[in-house]
Design an enzyme around this catalytic site. Structure first.
Site, PDB file in Angstrom:
ATOM      1  N   ARG A 274       0.863  -1.190   0.000  1.00  0.00           N
ATOM      2  CA  ARG A 274       0.000   0.000   0.000  1.00  0.00           C
ATOM      3  C   ARG A 274       0.894   1.234   0.000  1.00  0.00           C
ATOM      4  O   ARG A 274       1.678   1.425   0.928  1.00  0.00           O
ATOM      5  CB  ARG A 274      -0.907  -0.016   1.237  1.00  0.00           C
ATOM      6  CG  ARG A 274      -1.712   1.232   1.338  1.00  0.00           C
ATOM      7  CD  ARG A 274      -2.682   1.298   2.498  1.00  0.00           C
ATOM      8  NE  ARG A 274      -3.235   2.637   2.446  1.00  0.00           N
ATOM      9  CZ  ARG A 274      -3.307   3.469   3.458  1.00  0.00           C
ATOM     10  NH1 ARG A 274      -2.947   3.102   4.674  1.00  0.00           N
ATOM     11  NH2 ARG A 274      -3.774   4.686   3.292  1.00  0.00           N
TER      12      ARG A 274
ATOM     13  N   HIS B 146      -3.015  10.824   0.447  1.00  0.00           N
ATOM     14  CA  HIS B 146      -2.498  10.620   1.808  1.00  0.00           C
ATOM     15  C   HIS B 146      -1.869  11.948   2.233  1.00  0.00           C
ATOM     16  O   HIS B 146      -0.660  12.059   2.425  1.00  0.00           O
ATOM     17  CB  HIS B 146      -1.495   9.460   1.836  1.00  0.00           C
ATOM     18  CG  HIS B 146      -1.240   8.889   3.209  1.00  0.00           C
ATOM     19  ND1 HIS B 146      -1.266   7.533   3.472  1.00  0.00           N
ATOM     20  CD2 HIS B 146      -0.953   9.471   4.399  1.00  0.00           C
ATOM     21  CE1 HIS B 146      -0.985   7.320   4.749  1.00  0.00           C
ATOM     22  NE2 HIS B 146      -0.788   8.489   5.338  1.00  0.00           N
TER      23      HIS B 146
ATOM     24  N   GLU C  66      -7.445   8.229   6.019  1.00  0.00           N
ATOM     25  CA  GLU C  66      -7.824   8.840   7.297  1.00  0.00           C
ATOM     26  C   GLU C  66      -8.410  10.241   7.167  1.00  0.00           C
ATOM     27  O   GLU C  66      -7.842  11.228   7.676  1.00  0.00           O
ATOM     28  CB  GLU C  66      -6.609   8.875   8.231  1.00  0.00           C
ATOM     29  CG  GLU C  66      -6.030   7.515   8.518  1.00  0.00           C
ATOM     30  CD  GLU C  66      -5.043   7.494   9.690  1.00  0.00           C
ATOM     31  OE1 GLU C  66      -4.627   8.575  10.134  1.00  0.00           O
ATOM     32  OE2 GLU C  66      -4.717   6.410  10.155  1.00  0.00           O
TER      33      GLU C  66
ATOM     34  N   ASN D  21      -7.486   1.610   9.467  1.00  0.00           N
ATOM     35  CA  ASN D  21      -6.207   1.875  10.121  1.00  0.00           C
ATOM     36  C   ASN D  21      -6.504   1.898  11.612  1.00  0.00           C
ATOM     37  O   ASN D  21      -7.338   2.700  12.052  1.00  0.00           O
ATOM     38  CB  ASN D  21      -5.648   3.254   9.743  1.00  0.00           C
ATOM     39  CG  ASN D  21      -5.334   3.378   8.260  1.00  0.00           C
ATOM     40  OD1 ASN D  21      -5.497   2.442   7.490  1.00  0.00           O
ATOM     41  ND2 ASN D  21      -4.861   4.549   7.865  1.00  0.00           N
TER      42      ASN D  21
ATOM     43  N   TYR E 183      -4.791   1.717  15.605  1.00  0.00           N
ATOM     44  CA  TYR E 183      -3.634   1.676  16.493  1.00  0.00           C
ATOM     45  C   TYR E 183      -4.030   1.556  17.963  1.00  0.00           C
ATOM     46  O   TYR E 183      -3.380   0.871  18.719  1.00  0.00           O
ATOM     47  CB  TYR E 183      -2.804   2.957  16.318  1.00  0.00           C
ATOM     48  CG  TYR E 183      -2.155   3.078  14.952  1.00  0.00           C
ATOM     49  CD1 TYR E 183      -0.851   2.678  14.749  1.00  0.00           C
ATOM     50  CD2 TYR E 183      -2.859   3.600  13.858  1.00  0.00           C
ATOM     51  CE1 TYR E 183      -0.244   2.780  13.506  1.00  0.00           C
ATOM     52  CE2 TYR E 183      -2.261   3.715  12.616  1.00  0.00           C
ATOM     53  CZ  TYR E 183      -0.948   3.297  12.445  1.00  0.00           C
ATOM     54  OH  TYR E 183      -0.364   3.400  11.209  1.00  0.00           O
TER      55      TYR E 183
ATOM     56  N   GLU F 249      -3.607  -0.268   7.913  1.00  0.00           N
ATOM     57  CA  GLU F 249      -2.469   0.148   8.746  1.00  0.00           C
ATOM     58  C   GLU F 249      -2.671  -0.363  10.159  1.00  0.00           C
ATOM     59  O   GLU F 249      -3.770  -0.275  10.708  1.00  0.00           O
ATOM     60  CB  GLU F 249      -2.376   1.685   8.890  1.00  0.00           C
ATOM     61  CG  GLU F 249      -1.839   2.425   7.724  1.00  0.00           C
ATOM     62  CD  GLU F 249      -1.765   3.937   7.969  1.00  0.00           C
ATOM     63  OE1 GLU F 249      -1.625   4.370   9.130  1.00  0.00           O
ATOM     64  OE2 GLU F 249      -1.841   4.668   6.969  1.00  0.00           O
TER      65      GLU F 249
HETATM   66  C1  FCB Z   1      -1.416   7.057  10.586  1.00  0.00           C
HETATM   67  C2  FCB Z   1      -1.030   7.708   9.262  1.00  0.00           C
HETATM   68  C3  FCB Z   1       0.327   7.282   8.768  1.00  0.00           C
HETATM   69  C4  FCB Z   1       1.337   7.234   9.898  1.00  0.00           C
HETATM   70  C5  FCB Z   1       0.814   6.422  11.047  1.00  0.00           C
HETATM   71  C6  FCB Z   1       1.779   6.310  12.204  1.00  0.00           C
HETATM   72  O1  FCB Z   1      -2.420   7.767  11.205  1.00  0.00           O
HETATM   73  O2  FCB Z   1      -1.985   7.364   8.278  1.00  0.00           O
HETATM   74  O3  FCB Z   1       0.736   8.132   7.725  1.00  0.00           O
HETATM   75  O4  FCB Z   1       1.658   8.499  10.274  1.00  0.00           O
HETATM   76  O5  FCB Z   1      -0.374   6.994  11.524  1.00  0.00           O
END
Ligand code: FCB
Length: 499
Positions: free
Chosen positions: A118, A162, A207, A332, A334, A400
């Site tokens: 990607r 992006h 995002e 995405n 985290y 992500e």
């Molecule tokens: C995400 C972004 C990516 C990178 C990661 C750590 O939110 O999409 O570009 O910065 O965080």
């Protein structure tokens, strides 16, 4: 409106996992949940056949060559060149020099058995001022990149946006300006015509809630504005652009699979009170669904108690203009987000809280990565199951997930980033569990292929599977990269007890 994300911010070719292939039933997707593997005798969780194993990057974070071959200035070039905007005073002028070194980087992907890559396309490389005819050298770069990926039997998964808007479009009003949606559709048409004969899966945006809120509300990302009004309008333009871009790509490549990559995070109430539960639901609507509901249902979710149409620049015919029947949803993910109801005095005296009476803040029960983000593997399971239930089991790819640990080479020259291995292993366990429980997840992309320019953090935060020495540009596959390569080759991850 108070919105503190734990972010950037403060503190085979046959393998086309999102093509129309039949997915195995959930029983077979994960081999009886836990099963013995021949190789290691450790229990493993298997993924559906054809599952995509990938890594993700973004143009501004890796390409460098910021003003070469006719590329125009982007808002990130301008922002990073402005003193005081990036914590370390750095910029992406050289970054990982991927623009010239992409063959070496594809060899690294091969070495890690990746089946999907990607990456993003820099709009100002393709259209230097954001409108008008294409820059042939910019197109040629992405065309060569796609050819080299296909040659290496790695699926190209480009993202059209992006975060690097052409500066000329920002000068004309940026995302708060409704016209930017039409410019985006033109750009999508140009790229689809150039690459659509070889690219079968596309992501429109990366995002949207992150770049509109950090860029126009909080001012910590390009273009650095702080305005509720500009933020709300920018979100609506992006929703129009998402639908316009979807139609543009489909008009050129009707069989392509087109989605967007949304930053998502389960939103949990700070307490069990009804007020906090309502706040968490509002947080979910803005964090996870603000760009999904308009695409799938033509309406905005109930994030705000009262939001007059004029504040976001919505007209009645926009209901149809926002619709885009996305073929898959990129997620995405985290960390978790906590939410609580704003106090009465805040609601009365702070205009932000009058509009959005919710306080959102990062959770911190789990261990923190070097950037300060909470590690909470279960977050990915909870979110996948919510989206699966609420949207009728859509096709999903994890576009992500990853962590910043700033380990460098040890005396043996290796990068022993054991915490990164633990992170991906735990998150993948929860992805496997979600698949077993019915989620249609077809791929997982680690953020990120190699250490790179982490936006407002500069080069200080390393998320890569590959270590980059930014002085020599030497790349070294970290122990996590080797581990990820084994997981990809086996299409299975070792099982750990649920946490
Ligand atoms: C995400 C972004 C990516 C990178 C990661 C750590 O939110 O999409 O570009 O910065 O965080």
């Amino acid at each position: 409106m108070e919105w503190v994300t734990p972010a950037h911010a403060d503190c085979s070719m046959e393998i086309d996992p999102i093509s129309n292939q039949e997915q195995p039933s959930s029983e077979t997707a994960v081999l009886n949940g836990f099963s013995d593997s021949h190789e290691s005798e450790k229990p493993v969780l298997r993924f559906p056949s054809g599952f995509a194993w990938g890594a993700a990057t973004a143009a501004y974070q890796i390409e460098g060559a910021w003003n070469e071959d006719g590329k125009g200035e982007s808002i990130w070039d301008r922002f990073a060149h402005t003193p005081g905007k990036i914590k370390t005073g750095e910029h992406g002028d050289r970054a990982c020099e991927h623009y010239g070194r992409y063959p070496e980087d594809i060899a690294l992907m091969r070495a890690m058995n990746l089946t999907s890559y990607r990456f993003s396309i820099a709009w100002p490389r393709v259209q230097p001022s954001g409108s008008g005819k294409a820059n042939p050298k910019g197109i040629d770069f992405y065309s060569r990149l796609v050819d080299a990926l296909l040659e290496a039997r790695i699926r190209p998964l480009p993202t059209l946006y992006h975060w690097d808007l052409p500066q000329a479009l920002e000068d004309a009003g940026g995302w708060p300006n409704r016209d930017t949606a039409a410019r985006f559709a033109d750009y999508a048409d140009i790229v689809a015509r150039a690459l659509g004969d070889r690219v079968s899966s596309w992501l429109l945006f990366n995002e949207p809630v992150a770049f509109t809120s950090m860029g126009y509300l909080r001012g910590i990302h390009a273009p650095g504005m702080k305005s509720i009004r500009a933020f709300l309008k920018s979100t609506h333009t992006v929703n129009l652009a998402q639908a316009g871009g979807f139609d543009a790509v489909k008009a050129v490549c009707p069989d392509a699979r087109v989605g967007s990559a949304f930053s998502m995070s389960p939103c949990e109430p700070a307490t069990n009170s009804e007020a906090d539960k309502l706040a968490a639901e509002r947080a979910h609507c803005i964090t996870n669904c603000w760009f999904l509901e308009p695409a799938l249902h033509g309406s905005y979710p109930h994030a705000f108690p009262f939001l007059p149409d004029f504040l976001i620049g919505m007209s009645s015919s926009d209901v149809d203009r926002m619709r885009a029947p996305l073929d898959f949803i990129g997620i995405n993910l985290y960390y978790r987000t906590m939410a609580c109801a704003a106090s009465l005095s805040k609601r009365l005296f702070d205009p932000g809280f009058t509009i959005f009476p919710v306080k959102m803040y990062p959770a911190n029960e789990g261990p923190a990565t070097d950037i300060g983000w909470e590690v909470w593997p279960r977050a990915i399971y909870d979110l996948l199951m919510r989206i699966t239930c609420d949207y009728d089991r859509p096709a999903i790819e994890i576009t992500e997930s990853g962590c910043s640990y700033n380990d460098g080479p040890d005396h043996d020259g290796k990068i022993h980033d054991t915490k990164r291995i633990a992170y991906h292993r735990a998150y993948l366990n929860h992805v496997a569990r979600a698949i077993e429980d019915g989620a249609d997840v077809r791929g997982y992309h680690a953020w990120t292929l190699m250490d790179n320019f982490e936006w407002a953090e500069g080069y200080g935060q390393r998320f890569g599977l590959v270590h980059v020495d930014f002085t020599t540009q030497k790349r070294t596959i970290k122990e996590s990269g080797k581990w990820f390569g084994e997981v990809a080759a086996r299409n299975a991850v070792e099982a750990i007890s649920a946490s």
